[in-house]
Design a protein around this motif. Structure first.
Motif, PDB file in Angstrom:
ATOM      1  N   ASP A  40      -6.851  -6.795  11.229  1.00  0.00           N
ATOM      2  CA  ASP A  40      -6.445  -6.361   9.886  1.00  0.00           C
ATOM      3  C   ASP A  40      -6.984  -4.968   9.567  1.00  0.00           C
ATOM      4  N   ILE A  41      -8.247  -4.741   9.878  1.00  0.00           N
ATOM      5  CA  ILE A  41      -8.852  -3.427   9.623  1.00  0.00           C
ATOM      6  C   ILE A  41      -8.100  -2.354  10.408  1.00  0.00           C
ATOM      7  N   GLN A  42      -7.748  -2.666  11.658  1.00  0.00           N
ATOM      8  CA  GLN A  42      -7.024  -1.709  12.496  1.00  0.00           C
ATOM      9  C   GLN A  42      -5.657  -1.390  11.896  1.00  0.00           C
ATOM     10  N   LYS A  43      -4.962  -2.406  11.382  1.00  0.00           N
ATOM     11  CA  LYS A  43      -3.649  -2.174  10.783  1.00  0.00           C
ATOM     12  C   LYS A  43      -3.750  -1.308   9.538  1.00  0.00           C
ATOM     13  N   LEU A  44      -4.752  -1.569   8.720  1.00  0.00           N
ATOM     14  CA  LEU A  44      -4.937  -0.761   7.514  1.00  0.00           C
ATOM     15  C   LEU A  44      -5.261   0.687   7.876  1.00  0.00           C
ATOM     16  N   GLU A  45      -6.120   0.848   8.876  1.00  0.00           N
ATOM     17  CA  GLU A  45      -6.504   2.190   9.297  1.00  0.00           C
ATOM     18  C   GLU A  45      -5.308   2.947   9.858  1.00  0.00           C
ATOM     19  N   SER A  46      -4.515   2.254  10.675  1.00  0.00           N
ATOM     20  CA  SER A  46      -3.351   2.888  11.309  1.00  0.00           C
ATOM     21  C   SER A  46      -2.276   3.269  10.296  1.00  0.00           C
ATOM     22  N   SER A  47      -2.249   2.579   9.167  1.00  0.00           N
ATOM     23  CA  SER A  47      -1.214   2.862   8.164  1.00  0.00           C
ATOM     24  C   SER A  47      -1.417   4.215   7.489  1.00  0.00           C
TER      25      SER A  47
ATOM     26  N   TYR B  66       0.823  -1.207   0.000  1.00  0.00           N
ATOM     27  CA  TYR B  66       0.000   0.000   0.000  1.00  0.00           C
ATOM     28  C   TYR B  66       0.858   1.258   0.000  1.00  0.00           C
ATOM     29  N   ASN B  67       2.038   1.155   0.577  1.00  0.00           N
ATOM     30  CA  ASN B  67       2.973   2.277   0.532  1.00  0.00           C
ATOM     31  C   ASN B  67       3.395   2.549  -0.912  1.00  0.00           C
ATOM     32  N   ALA B  68       3.660   1.470  -1.657  1.00  0.00           N
ATOM     33  CA  ALA B  68       4.010   1.619  -3.080  1.00  0.00           C
ATOM     34  C   ALA B  68       2.829   2.175  -3.864  1.00  0.00           C
ATOM     35  N   ALA B  69       1.635   1.687  -3.567  1.00  0.00           N
ATOM     36  CA  ALA B  69       0.439   2.134  -4.284  1.00  0.00           C
ATOM     37  C   ALA B  69       0.123   3.605  -4.009  1.00  0.00           C
ATOM     38  N   ARG B  70       0.379   4.034  -2.779  1.00  0.00           N
ATOM     39  CA  ARG B  70       0.044   5.405  -2.382  1.00  0.00           C
ATOM     40  C   ARG B  70       0.803   6.437  -3.224  1.00  0.00           C
ATOM     41  N   LYS B  71       1.999   6.076  -3.656  1.00  0.00           N
ATOM     42  CA  LYS B  71       2.853   7.008  -4.393  1.00  0.00           C
ATOM     43  C   LYS B  71       2.403   7.223  -5.828  1.00  0.00           C
TER      44      LYS B  71
END
Length: 281
Positions: free
Chosen positions: A78-85, A41-46
């Motif tokens: 999993d939802i919490q990890k995605l949200e926290s990212s 998701y870090n790669a996708a965000r860019k």
């Protein structure tokens, strides 16, 4: 971050994004998320306006029902990890009938033979199952870009073939393997390892690094012999080690300067099956 649990509401969301000409980046998962997933998701965000995740444990890619039953399911975490990212705009958590409205049947694809190498050799139909669920998710998410980790390198090559054979206008991106401090490739399966097993498993990455050194100076048969010797131990079982052409995924027994190669390894640690690979320079 928005969370969608049904196809209808998710479809309305996607259609609204498309009307706004938003560029969508997507990385599907089977949950039990870790830092390796977050790197996608870090790669996708860019590169995208909107980043979407999905969580779906796909029944048709499991040959062993016991593996499907044991696969970790940690939706709330999993939802919490995605949200926290702070990287993901929406996560789609479909029901089985959202993906398989006509029953759980795998489509059959011609992936040019790469589906029969390595993982496919012992798991007939596995990559048809992967292709079936990923194609359906692509049709529902309608991404411009999709991101997959290189840890599952064969799967990455399968997805690249999938967009060709289905004529989907999606760019596939491979993201480097995310590793723990010990070098162990991050995987949802790692949570089934004891601390002692995790520590012992670091030898997998250390061995691949050695293979990258040996690759320059000794023959493949000799490399395989040395790898076998490393895993003559009680706490691990070497399922297979091979060196393959990166494009065809066919095993090779000698090198040619005009080809790219990758080492692949599968090791069983206790009851946990770990896979890893490394590009050979």
């Amino acid at each position: 971050m928005q969370v969608f649990y049904d196809r209808q509401s998710f479809s309305e969301y996607i259609n609204a994004l498309k009307e706004q000409n938003k560029k969508i980046g997507f990385a599907p998962t089977m949950g039990a998320l870790h830092a390796g997933h977050i790197s996608l998701y870090n790669a996708a965000r860019k590169e995208n306006d909107i980043v979407i995740s999905s969580i779906f444990v796909n029944p048709t890619q499991f040959n062993n029902p016991e593996d499907l039953e044991k696969y970790p399911r940690t939706i709330e975490d999993d939802i919490q990890k995605l949200e926290s990212s702070n990287l993901v705009d929406a996560v789609y958590i479909p029901k089985v009938e959202d993906i398989y409205p006509n029953g759980m049947e795998r489509k059959h694809y011609d992936f040019g033979g790469i589906e029969n190498e390595m993982e496919g050799a012992a798991r007939p139909g596995h990559f048809d199952g992967v292709g079936t669920v990923v194609e359906e998710l692509f049709l529902q998410v309608k991404p411009d870009n999709a991101y997959f980790g290189e840890k599952d390198f064969q799967q990455l090559k399968i997805i690249e073939k999938l967009v060709d054979v289905t004529d989907l206008d999606i760019k596939i991106h491979g993201v480097k393997i995310h590793r723990e401090e010990s070098g162990l490739a991050m995987s949802s399966r790692n949570m089934r390892l004891s601390e002692k097993e995790k520590e012992a498993s670091s030898v997998i990455y250390k061995t691949l690094k050695k293979v990258d050194e040996w690759f320059r100076v000794i023959s493949i048969p000799e490399i395989k012999k040395r790898v076998d010797e490393v895993f003559h131990r009680d706490d691990m079982e070497l399922e297979y080690f091979l060196i393959a052409d990166e494009n065809t995924l066919k095993e090779v027994d000698f090198f040619s300067t005009d080809h790219s190669y990758r080492a692949f390894i599968v090791v069983n640690v206790g009851k946990v099956r770990l896979i890893d690979n490394m590009h050979l320079n």
